[in-house]
Design an enzyme around this catalytic site. Structure first.
Site, PDB file in Angstrom:
ATOM      1  N   GLY A  19      52.331  83.955  18.219  1.00 17.20           N
ATOM      2  CA  GLY A  19      51.475  82.955  17.637  1.00 17.20           C
ATOM      3  C   GLY A  19      51.320  82.052  19.053  1.00 17.20           C
ATOM      4  O   GLY A  19      52.003  81.668  19.676  1.00 17.20           O
ATOM      5  N   ALA A  20      49.889  81.757  19.084  1.00 14.94           N
ATOM      6  CA  ALA A  20      49.531  81.064  20.373  1.00 14.94           C
ATOM      7  C   ALA A  20      50.055  79.550  20.388  1.00 14.94           C
ATOM      8  O   ALA A  20      50.681  79.188  21.592  1.00 14.94           O
ATOM      9  CB  ALA A  20      47.947  80.859  19.986  1.00 14.94           C
ATOM     10  N   ARG A  61      50.925  86.818  28.514  1.00 14.79           N
ATOM     11  CA  ARG A  61      49.841  87.560  27.373  1.00 14.79           C
ATOM     12  C   ARG A  61      48.506  87.044  27.791  1.00 14.79           C
ATOM     13  O   ARG A  61      48.297  85.741  27.858  1.00 14.79           O
ATOM     14  CB  ARG A  61      50.365  87.022  25.852  1.00 14.79           C
ATOM     15  CG  ARG A  61      51.346  87.802  25.367  1.00 14.79           C
ATOM     16  CD  ARG A  61      51.895  87.602  24.064  1.00 14.79           C
ATOM     17  NE  ARG A  61      50.829  88.770  23.340  1.00 14.79           N
ATOM     18  CZ  ARG A  61      50.803  88.441  21.884  1.00 14.79           C
ATOM     19  NH1 ARG A  61      51.462  87.664  21.180  1.00 14.79           N
ATOM     20  NH2 ARG A  61      49.944  89.504  21.121  1.00 14.79           N
ATOM     21  N   CYS A 129      47.667  87.874   9.155  1.00 11.79           N
ATOM     22  CA  CYS A 129      48.797  87.783  10.311  1.00 11.79           C
ATOM     23  C   CYS A 129      49.714  86.465   9.921  1.00 11.79           C
ATOM     24  O   CYS A 129      49.907  86.073   8.714  1.00 11.79           O
ATOM     25  CB  CYS A 129      47.918  87.653  11.720  1.00 11.79           C
ATOM     26  SG  CYS A 129      48.874  87.596  13.168  1.00 11.79           S
ATOM     27  N   ASP A 198      43.708  82.617  18.476  1.00 18.46           N
ATOM     28  CA  ASP A 198      44.222  82.750  19.689  1.00 18.46           C
ATOM     29  C   ASP A 198      43.326  82.049  20.706  1.00 18.46           C
ATOM     30  O   ASP A 198      43.732  81.402  21.717  1.00 18.46           O
ATOM     31  CB  ASP A 198      44.739  84.267  19.938  1.00 18.46           C
ATOM     32  CG  ASP A 198      45.880  84.444  19.433  1.00 18.46           C
ATOM     33  OD1 ASP A 198      46.841  84.215  20.082  1.00 18.46           O
ATOM     34  OD2 ASP A 198      45.661  85.001  18.198  1.00 18.46           O
ATOM     35  N   ASN A 208      41.318  86.302  17.307  1.00 21.83           N
ATOM     36  CA  ASN A 208      42.642  86.130  16.632  1.00 21.83           C
ATOM     37  C   ASN A 208      43.132  87.692  16.297  1.00 21.83           C
ATOM     38  O   ASN A 208      42.361  88.859  16.753  1.00 21.83           O
ATOM     39  CB  ASN A 208      42.224  85.508  15.333  1.00 21.83           C
ATOM     40  CG  ASN A 208      43.573  85.182  14.461  1.00 21.83           C
ATOM     41  OD1 ASN A 208      44.372  84.783  15.043  1.00 21.83           O
ATOM     42  ND2 ASN A 208      43.892  85.534  13.242  1.00 21.83           N
ATOM     43  N   LYS A 209      44.103  87.797  15.823  1.00 27.60           N
ATOM     44  CA  LYS A 209      44.824  89.083  15.203  1.00 27.60           C
ATOM     45  C   LYS A 209      43.802  90.254  15.165  1.00 27.60           C
ATOM     46  O   LYS A 209      42.912  90.010  14.362  1.00 27.60           O
ATOM     47  CB  LYS A 209      45.775  88.983  14.416  1.00 27.60           C
ATOM     48  CG  LYS A 209      46.667  90.043  14.187  1.00 27.60           C
ATOM     49  CD  LYS A 209      47.184  91.095  15.187  1.00 27.60           C
ATOM     50  CE  LYS A 209      48.136  90.086  16.174  1.00 27.60           C
ATOM     51  NZ  LYS A 209      48.535  90.854  17.283  1.00 27.60           N
ATOM     52  N   LYS A 234      42.510  75.662  22.039  1.00 23.83           N
ATOM     53  CA  LYS A 234      42.539  77.203  22.149  1.00 23.83           C
ATOM     54  C   LYS A 234      41.233  77.424  22.693  1.00 23.83           C
ATOM     55  O   LYS A 234      40.767  78.809  22.848  1.00 23.83           O
ATOM     56  CB  LYS A 234      42.822  77.894  20.769  1.00 23.83           C
ATOM     57  CG  LYS A 234      44.309  77.541  20.336  1.00 23.83           C
ATOM     58  CD  LYS A 234      44.662  78.221  19.006  1.00 23.83           C
ATOM     59  CE  LYS A 234      46.246  77.904  18.583  1.00 23.83           C
ATOM     60  NZ  LYS A 234      46.399  78.512  17.462  1.00 23.83           N
TER      61      LYS A 234
HETATM   62  C1  RUB Z   1      49.330  86.004  16.096  1.00 29.69           C
HETATM   63  C2  RUB Z   1      47.812  85.517  15.904  1.00 29.69           C
HETATM   64  C3  RUB Z   1      47.882  84.124  15.315  1.00 29.69           C
HETATM   65  C4  RUB Z   1      47.217  83.011  16.241  1.00 29.69           C
HETATM   66  C5  RUB Z   1      47.420  81.581  15.789  1.00 29.69           C
HETATM   67  O1  RUB Z   1      49.174  87.096  17.040  1.00 29.69           O
HETATM   68  O2  RUB Z   1      47.153  86.033  16.106  1.00 29.69           O
HETATM   69  O3  RUB Z   1      46.798  84.092  14.080  1.00 29.69           O
HETATM   70  O4  RUB Z   1      48.059  83.277  17.393  1.00 29.69           O
HETATM   71  O5  RUB Z   1      48.830  81.242  15.769  1.00 29.69           O
HETATM   72  P1  RUB Z   1      50.674  87.509  17.705  1.00 29.69           P
HETATM   73  P2  RUB Z   1      49.236  79.905  15.622  1.00 29.69           P
HETATM   74  O6  RUB Z   1      51.710  87.604  16.681  1.00 29.69           O
HETATM   75  O7  RUB Z   1      50.406  88.949  18.410  1.00 29.69           O
HETATM   76  O8  RUB Z   1      51.017  86.289  18.649  1.00 29.69           O
HETATM   77  O9  RUB Z   1      48.219  79.096  14.624  1.00 29.69           O
HETATM   78  O10 RUB Z   1      50.765  79.770  15.336  1.00 29.69           O
HETATM   79  O11 RUB Z   1      48.838  79.412  17.039  1.00 29.69           O
END
Ligand code: RUB
Length: 308
Positions: A19-20, A61, A129, A198, A208-209, A234
């Site tokens: 997650g980002a 990444r 996701c 992301d 995003n995913k 982001k």
């Molecule tokens: C995670 C993903 C999340 C964003 C946002 O992909 O796509 O929707 O990163 O997350 P992966 P957050 O599992 O490949 O990192 O809101 O926690 O920043």
């Protein structure tokens, strides 16, 4: 000391940190720890070490502008300090890292407060996701006494949807878990769809995913409002100068471990969801149109734009 950074980059690459937002936090913490243990003495040596660490983390990444903005913030603060000794500069890293993390936390709480108001009693929320920003918003809505249920996709190939499902159950929310390909019939039962981000581009598109754009299309077809829940940082400033946001492509083994050797497997981790499918971006500024992203960024975070 870059070993600390290599270890964090590896954890990010292997999705042990996912997650980002968590990725950006892990990167900042790694830089801070490295700076605190540095063996460098002079400003030049310290800066070289910092830049090397930044490049290692950037490469972990490719679709993570929040991490890049975070590290740029720390490094530019060090660059603008007049201190000469490495230990003094390490203290600058520490204080501006804390400042960044505090402001990230404030944004998250602000997003949760704003987004929770979009959730009404009786609603069914569709998500894809695992986004910590989305789950924090749903947690806030629950704390505020809202009664709602959640549908989440499993999110192939590495099943981040299971993290979401477990968190929702821990919150005590009625949760339905579906395979990604069941999204269409289940979208009809939803009142809103919410996903994380992301990356946000200058055109207001969101990365995003993988699977997110399909969810957006399905939401559009079913007349279900589709919201992106995201910290503004982001946003990738490079996209305003013409760069494309890179889409990370991961190994085929994540999709099929013992696949026949000649089979070509593609495994993009992310994809672009066009701004015209996005009902609104729920961010620390409020619920905004994706089309207003540049204006909001110039006003709120002018430091992300390189000085021309
Ligand atoms: C995670 C993903 C999340 C964003 C946002 O992909 O796509 O929707 O990163 O997350 P992966 P957050 O599992 O490949 O990192 O809101 O926690 O920043």
């Amino acid at each position: 000391m870059v070993d600390i950074v290599h270890a964090t980059a590896e954890r990010i690459r292997k999705l042990e940190v996912q997650g980002a937002r968590n990725i950006a936090i892990a990167a900042i913490e790694a830089i801070e720890e490295m700076a605190g243990k540095t063996k460098t003495k002079t400003r030049e040596e310290f800066m070289n070490e910092l830049v090397e660490a930044r490049d290692i983390l950037f490469a972990s990444r490719p679709t993570e502008p929040l991490m890049r903005n975070a590290l740029r913030w720390v490094i530019s603060s060090v660059e603008s300090s007049e201190r000469k000794k490495a230990n003094d500069l390490a203290r600058v890293v520490s204080s501006c890292s804390c400042e960044f993390l505090r402001s990230l936390e404030e944004s998250r709480e602000c997003i949760a407060e704003i987004g929770a108001k979009r959730i009404l009693d009786g609603m069914v929320i569709f998500t894809h996701c695992h986004s910590s920003t989305v789950t924090n918003m749903l947690s806030k809505a629950k704390q505020n006494g809202k009664k709602f249920e959640v549908i989440c996709t499993e999110t192939r190939p590495v099943f981040q949807g299971r993290i979401t499902a477990k968190e929702m159950l821990e919150l005590g929310l009625k949760t339905t878990f579906i395979v990604d390909s069941a999204a269409r019939p289940f979208m009809k039962q939803a009142n809103i769809a919410v996903v994380g981000a992301d990356a946000i581009t200058s055109e207001g598109n969101v990365l995003n995913k993988i699977g997110t754009a399909t969810i957006a299309l399905l939401a559009n077809e079913a007349r279900v409002p589709f919201y992106v829940v995201s910290e503004l940082l982001k946003f990738d400033p490079a996209t305003i100068y013409g760069e494309y946001e890179a889409i990370e492509e991961r190994g085929g083994g994540e999709v099929w471990k013992d696949a026949p050797p000649k089979l070509k497997i593609r495994n993009p981790a992310f994809e672009v969801t066009r701004s015209n499918f996005i009902h609104g971006v729920i961010c620390e500024e409020g619920v905004i149109s994706p089309h207003s992203i540049n204006e909001v960024m110039y006003r709120r975070y002018p430091w992300v734009f390189p000085v021309s």
